[in-house]
Design an enzyme around this catalytic site. Structure first.
Site, PDB file in Angstrom:
ATOM      1  N   LYS A   1      12.295  -6.935   2.266  1.00  0.00           N
ATOM      2  CA  LYS A   1      11.555  -8.049   2.877  1.00  0.00           C
ATOM      3  C   LYS A   1      11.672  -9.296   2.017  1.00  0.00           C
ATOM      4  O   LYS A   1      11.918 -10.398   2.514  1.00  0.00           O
ATOM      5  CB  LYS A   1      10.070  -7.687   3.029  1.00  0.00           C
ATOM      6  CG  LYS A   1       9.764  -6.782   4.190  1.00  0.00           C
ATOM      7  CD  LYS A   1       8.341  -6.234   4.100  1.00  0.00           C
ATOM      8  CE  LYS A   1       8.129  -5.154   5.147  1.00  0.00           C
ATOM      9  NZ  LYS A   1       6.943  -4.341   4.938  1.00  0.00           N
TER      10      LYS A   1
ATOM     11  N   GLN B   1       1.412  -3.797   2.405  1.00  0.00           N
ATOM     12  CA  GLN B   1       2.253  -2.656   2.776  1.00  0.00           C
ATOM     13  C   GLN B   1       1.404  -1.393   2.953  1.00  0.00           C
ATOM     14  O   GLN B   1       0.585  -1.063   2.099  1.00  0.00           O
ATOM     15  CB  GLN B   1       3.326  -2.440   1.699  1.00  0.00           C
ATOM     16  CG  GLN B   1       4.337  -1.359   2.013  1.00  0.00           C
ATOM     17  CD  GLN B   1       5.250  -1.690   3.199  1.00  0.00           C
ATOM     18  OE1 GLN B   1       5.561  -2.847   3.459  1.00  0.00           O
ATOM     19  NE2 GLN B   1       5.681  -0.670   3.919  1.00  0.00           N
TER      20      GLN B   1
ATOM     21  N   ASP C   1       1.449  -9.104  10.295  1.00  0.00           N
ATOM     22  CA  ASP C   1       1.621  -7.745  10.808  1.00  0.00           C
ATOM     23  C   ASP C   1       0.949  -7.579  12.174  1.00  0.00           C
ATOM     24  O   ASP C   1       1.221  -6.612  12.884  1.00  0.00           O
ATOM     25  CB  ASP C   1       0.946  -6.738   9.850  1.00  0.00           C
ATOM     26  CG  ASP C   1       1.950  -6.031   8.962  1.00  0.00           C
ATOM     27  OD1 ASP C   1       3.083  -5.808   9.405  1.00  0.00           O
ATOM     28  OD2 ASP C   1       1.571  -5.690   7.823  1.00  0.00           O
TER      29      ASP C   1
HETATM   30  N1  GUN Z   1       4.404   0.536   6.752  1.00  0.00           N
HETATM   31  C1  GUN Z   1       5.271   0.981   7.708  1.00  0.00           C
HETATM   32  N2  GUN Z   1       5.473   0.035   8.641  1.00  0.00           N
HETATM   33  C2  GUN Z   1       4.721  -1.027   8.276  1.00  0.00           C
HETATM   34  C3  GUN Z   1       4.527  -2.309   8.853  1.00  0.00           C
HETATM   35  O1  GUN Z   1       5.069  -2.668   9.903  1.00  0.00           O
HETATM   36  N3  GUN Z   1       3.671  -3.118   8.154  1.00  0.00           N
HETATM   37  C4  GUN Z   1       3.048  -2.736   7.010  1.00  0.00           C
HETATM   38  N4  GUN Z   1       2.218  -3.606   6.446  1.00  0.00           N
HETATM   39  N5  GUN Z   1       3.212  -1.559   6.465  1.00  0.00           N
HETATM   40  C5  GUN Z   1       4.048  -0.708   7.093  1.00  0.00           C
END
Ligand code: GUN
Length: 300
Positions: A54, A98, A121
């Protein structure tokens, strides 16, 4: 006839190029650089890979990337204080914590402490409510990526029968809302669904997001249907050599591709779209925060 392969890698590159164009414009015309903060608590290896990727892509599209890596035993109050600081930082337009978080942290409390306008998100309860009532919101990245691919392939999905297999808050539920908002007829199936094969056989669109490797066989698929495979499962692959592994989706690719009209591969389908949509959401959040026009085609 062989299914069309929906190339998520290529599509995601196009989305990132659109994001980069918009970032260039924001910088040149308004002196604004969109900023994304990612918070990682602990050292889960898969999460570390995602966070690194990311950060790299955020910088590649010209945005500011900030990473906060916290110890696995970080107290909740400390994490909440960091989120408060990011909520009040004018250079940060998107915040992502995350998941999963270590067990001692209350995930709902943490997510709902993020400013909804910076919740790239789309997990904050207000964004969930806005999406559920068809209002402008931040939309979860993976379902948004799936929707973009479906709109691109079909033009309109209005009136189509869609089945979402899986009812998670991250994918299944928001996916169903997005399909409904685009006027599809939507069924949410899950582990307790009776006669799942028959339910899936009626679908023009199948979105598989259950996290069970190759669970959907080709004889469940209606001929010509579009199959979107959200699963990413790592399996042992002794046929490739000792200790080797491979990634598979939630659908059995070969048998489904033989019947479907279109299908996303794993890897190279939905996966790359998730990060592209995170970047798109960050630009959208930045534009909204500054009262500027949002980039077209990058939101639901
Ligand atoms: N863990 C797995 N997928 C995601 C996501 O789309 N966002 C976040 N914040 N954590 C994740």
């Amino acid at each position: 006839m062989a299914a069309t392969i929906i190339d998520g890698k290529e599509f995601a590159a196009r989305v990132r190029a659109q994001v980069a164009t918009h970032v260039t414009h924001l910088k040149a015309e308004h002196g604004i650089t969109p900023g994304l903060a990612v918070v990682l608590v602990g050292e889960d290896p898969a999460s570390q890979v995602y966070v690194r990727s990311k950060g790299k892509m955020t910088v590649e599209v010209g945005m500011k990337s900030v990473e906060h890596k916290l110890d696995v035993e970080t107290p909740e109050a400390e994490l909440l204080a960091l989120i408060d600081q990011l909520n009040n930082d004018p250079e940060i337009h998107g915040i992502l914590v995350q998941l999963p978080l270590p067990k001692h942290l209350n995930e709902d409390l943490v997510i709902n402490s993020i400013d909804p306008a910076k919740d790239v998100d789309g997990f904050h309860i207000s964004n969930v409510g806005l999406l559920g009532t068809g209002q402008k919101s931040m939309v979860p990245c993976t379902p948004l990526g799936c929707l973009m691919m479906l709109r691109d392939h079909h033009g309109s999905i209005s009136g189509m029968n869609a089945v979402v297999i899986g009812r998670s808050n991250i994918v299944g539920k928001p996916m169903a809302q997005l399909l409904l908002n685009d006027s599809a007829t939507v069924t949410i199936a899950h582990s307790r669904t009776k006669d799942l094969a028959d339910v899936v056989r009626r679908a023009d669109i199948v979105v598989a997001a259950v996290g069970r490797p190759e669970m959907v066989p080709g004889d469940w698929i209606k001929p010509g249907a579009t199959v979107i495979d959200v699963g990413i499962n790592r399996l042992d692959a002794p046929e490739k050599g000792e200790g080797k592994t491979k990634l598979v989706g939630d659908v059995h690719y070969d048998s489904c591709a033989a019947v479907a009209g279109a299908i996303t591969p794993v890897p190279g389908g939905v996966g790359p779209m998730t990060i592209a949509c995170l970047l798109a959401n960050t630009v959208t959040a930045c534009c909204r925060a500054n009262g500027l026009a949002e980039p077209e085609g990058l939101t639901a």
